[in-house]
Design a protein around this motif. Sequence first.
Motif, PDB file in Angstrom:
ATOM      1  N   ILE A   1       0.843  -1.196   0.000  1.00  0.00           N
ATOM      2  CA  ILE A   1       0.000   0.000   0.000  1.00  0.00           C
ATOM      3  C   ILE A   1       0.881   1.250   0.000  1.00  0.00           C
ATOM      4  O   ILE A   1       0.590   2.244  -0.681  1.00  0.00           O
ATOM      5  N   GLY A   2       1.982   1.199   0.761  1.00  0.00           N
ATOM      6  CA  GLY A   2       2.899   2.339   0.834  1.00  0.00           C
ATOM      7  C   GLY A   2       3.512   2.681  -0.506  1.00  0.00           C
ATOM      8  O   GLY A   2       3.683   3.868  -0.840  1.00  0.00           O
ATOM      9  N   ASN A   3       3.833   1.666  -1.298  1.00  0.00           N
ATOM     10  CA  ASN A   3       4.389   1.913  -2.634  1.00  0.00           C
ATOM     11  C   ASN A   3       3.363   2.575  -3.542  1.00  0.00           C
ATOM     12  O   ASN A   3       3.711   3.420  -4.383  1.00  0.00           O
ATOM     13  N   MET A   4       2.103   2.188  -3.389  1.00  0.00           N
ATOM     14  CA  MET A   4       1.039   2.839  -4.158  1.00  0.00           C
ATOM     15  C   MET A   4       0.929   4.309  -3.750  1.00  0.00           C
ATOM     16  O   MET A   4       0.749   5.187  -4.592  1.00  0.00           O
ATOM     17  N   PHE A   5       1.049   4.575  -2.449  1.00  0.00           N
ATOM     18  CA  PHE A   5       0.971   5.947  -1.972  1.00  0.00           C
ATOM     19  C   PHE A   5       2.100   6.796  -2.558  1.00  0.00           C
ATOM     20  O   PHE A   5       1.897   7.960  -2.925  1.00  0.00           O
TER      21      PHE A   5
ATOM     22  N   VAL B   1      -1.132  -0.280   8.290  1.00  0.00           N
ATOM     23  CA  VAL B   1      -1.029   0.426   7.014  1.00  0.00           C
ATOM     24  C   VAL B   1      -0.914   1.931   7.247  1.00  0.00           C
ATOM     25  O   VAL B   1      -0.056   2.613   6.674  1.00  0.00           O
ATOM     26  N   PHE B   2      -1.768   2.475   8.111  1.00  0.00           N
ATOM     27  CA  PHE B   2      -1.729   3.916   8.375  1.00  0.00           C
ATOM     28  C   PHE B   2      -0.450   4.317   9.107  1.00  0.00           C
ATOM     29  O   PHE B   2       0.077   5.418   8.897  1.00  0.00           O
ATOM     30  N   ALA B   3       0.070   3.423   9.949  1.00  0.00           N
ATOM     31  CA  ALA B   3       1.355   3.692  10.606  1.00  0.00           C
ATOM     32  C   ALA B   3       2.466   3.773   9.561  1.00  0.00           C
ATOM     33  O   ALA B   3       3.339   4.656   9.618  1.00  0.00           O
ATOM     34  N   TYR B   4       2.412   2.875   8.572  1.00  0.00           N
ATOM     35  CA  TYR B   4       3.428   2.878   7.520  1.00  0.00           C
ATOM     36  C   TYR B   4       3.256   4.073   6.584  1.00  0.00           C
ATOM     37  O   TYR B   4       4.233   4.603   6.051  1.00  0.00           O
ATOM     38  N   LEU B   5       2.021   4.510   6.400  1.00  0.00           N
ATOM     39  CA  LEU B   5       1.770   5.677   5.557  1.00  0.00           C
ATOM     40  C   LEU B   5       2.402   6.937   6.154  1.00  0.00           C
ATOM     41  O   LEU B   5       2.839   7.823   5.413  1.00  0.00           O
ATOM     42  N   LEU B   6       2.452   7.036   7.479  1.00  0.00           N
ATOM     43  CA  LEU B   6       3.136   8.173   8.098  1.00  0.00           C
ATOM     44  C   LEU B   6       4.602   8.201   7.678  1.00  0.00           C
ATOM     45  O   LEU B   6       5.149   9.254   7.340  1.00  0.00           O
ATOM     46  N   PHE B   7       5.223   7.042   7.685  1.00  0.00           N
ATOM     47  CA  PHE B   7       6.619   6.903   7.254  1.00  0.00           C
ATOM     48  C   PHE B   7       6.772   7.295   5.786  1.00  0.00           C
ATOM     49  O   PHE B   7       7.716   7.998   5.405  1.00  0.00           O
ATOM     50  N   LYS B   8       5.817   6.870   4.952  1.00  0.00           N
ATOM     51  CA  LYS B   8       5.891   7.156   3.517  1.00  0.00           C
ATOM     52  C   LYS B   8       5.573   8.617   3.211  1.00  0.00           C
ATOM     53  O   LYS B   8       6.077   9.162   2.217  1.00  0.00           O
ATOM     54  N   ILE B   9       4.751   9.266   4.029  1.00  0.00           N
ATOM     55  CA  ILE B   9       4.487  10.697   3.840  1.00  0.00           C
ATOM     56  C   ILE B   9       5.778  11.483   4.011  1.00  0.00           C
ATOM     57  O   ILE B   9       6.114  12.357   3.199  1.00  0.00           O
ATOM     58  N   ASP B  10       6.507  11.168   5.071  1.00  0.00           N
ATOM     59  CA  ASP B  10       7.785  11.834   5.311  1.00  0.00           C
ATOM     60  C   ASP B  10       8.769  11.540   4.173  1.00  0.00           C
ATOM     61  O   ASP B  10       9.433  12.442   3.666  1.00  0.00           O
ATOM     62  N   GLU B  11       8.839  10.287   3.759  1.00  0.00           N
ATOM     63  CA  GLU B  11       9.746   9.882   2.678  1.00  0.00           C
ATOM     64  C   GLU B  11       9.392  10.612   1.375  1.00  0.00           C
ATOM     65  O   GLU B  11      10.280  11.086   0.655  1.00  0.00           O
TER      66      GLU B  11
END
Length: 412
Positions: A54-58, A115-125
């Motif tokens: 999901i993070g890669n899609m984001f 998923v939402f925890a990982y999305l926080l990481f991906k937002i920063d990235e």
Amino acid sequence: MENQPEPLDIKKNMLYNTIGSLTYQGCLWITTVLVVILSDGYSDSGILSFAMTIGNMFTAVGTYSMRTYQVSDIKGNYSQRNYVAFRLITLLIGLIVIGIYSVAVSPDSLTLIAVFAYLLFKIDESFCDVLYGVDQRGERMDYIGISQFIRGVLAVLAFSLSLYLSQNIVLAILAMFPAGLIVTISYDIPHAHRIDDIRPSIKAEQAKNLLVECLPIVLEILFLGMIVSVARQYYANAYGSERLGIYAAVATPAVLIQAAARYLYAPALVPLSEKWNDSPKESFLPFFKKTLLIMLTFIVVGIAVLAWAGPILLNLVYGQKVEGYTYLFTNVLISTSALAVLYYLTDVLVICRDIKGALISAAAALAITLATMIPLEATFDMQGINYVVIIASLAGAVLSLFRLSHNKKLAA
């Protein structure tokens, strides 16, 4: 700006960017190994894998896949302040779109929270990606390499330590976010600001124009990503997720050579853009060919070394789980390398502002994937996945070269 740092030469930029970025990708891969070692069973591994997907899609939506567009904007049609502001907009769009998608597809509440925890990481990235664009535009990719190195090490340490102490996959994933955010605030923002003004500022008309102009690039990157994902998804549906899991265990480390090849040519994009904007453009093709030759040489050497060392390392990491399947590794290396070449050629088309050509090449490669995956996977089993990616990537590369060779501005 005053006291703007001097650009580095292209060799130093290549070295810093490749080492730092590969370290980062390697650290993210290590988390997928550590989650198995530090957890009881495989459920945490499945949750992490789902969250990463999901993070890669984001990332595709959140970054709007416009790094190449940003660094090749030699004429300054948009300021770096515009790009930073636009990134905040696309991050919000990505969070809404992928957030809704996550709620729809997550199998249970624990996975959704992860998923939402990982999305926080991906937002920063994803936000850092626009700062890296500023660094790359200023030809100071040592900033990127150092940032990626530190970020990767801190992320894997935060993840593994949290998982070891708490035995909670959500807390472990959540710990990756502050580890990255510290680097963003203390290192990335100050260093990007040394190169250019990065205070967010954009007009509604500019944002609208960027959304429209870069949409084909988003679709192009999406199509290129689907070449691999669609071929694998069909195999899982046809022959079982367990068999795909075996293939993925062998194939995942090979992605590093694709990443390395892309990081190797990234520093060449700014000088290549400058040569494209020169008049006449006589230095563009020689520089393009030289970069492609360096990339191909690296790929050939990399395949030769890893084809020998890879099976040994796979057996050390996975043991009997991949015994009898390491023969796939050489063709996995070839397929990922072919895809890396296609990424380079479509990036060059974006530099030439033949965004339509880049989209056509990616769409054609995806169409060939859809046309060949059923017969090739039925005939060659797991090896068929590799053959699909190789054929599709080479076809897309040939079409990209055709578009480039028939570019009227280049001919002039």
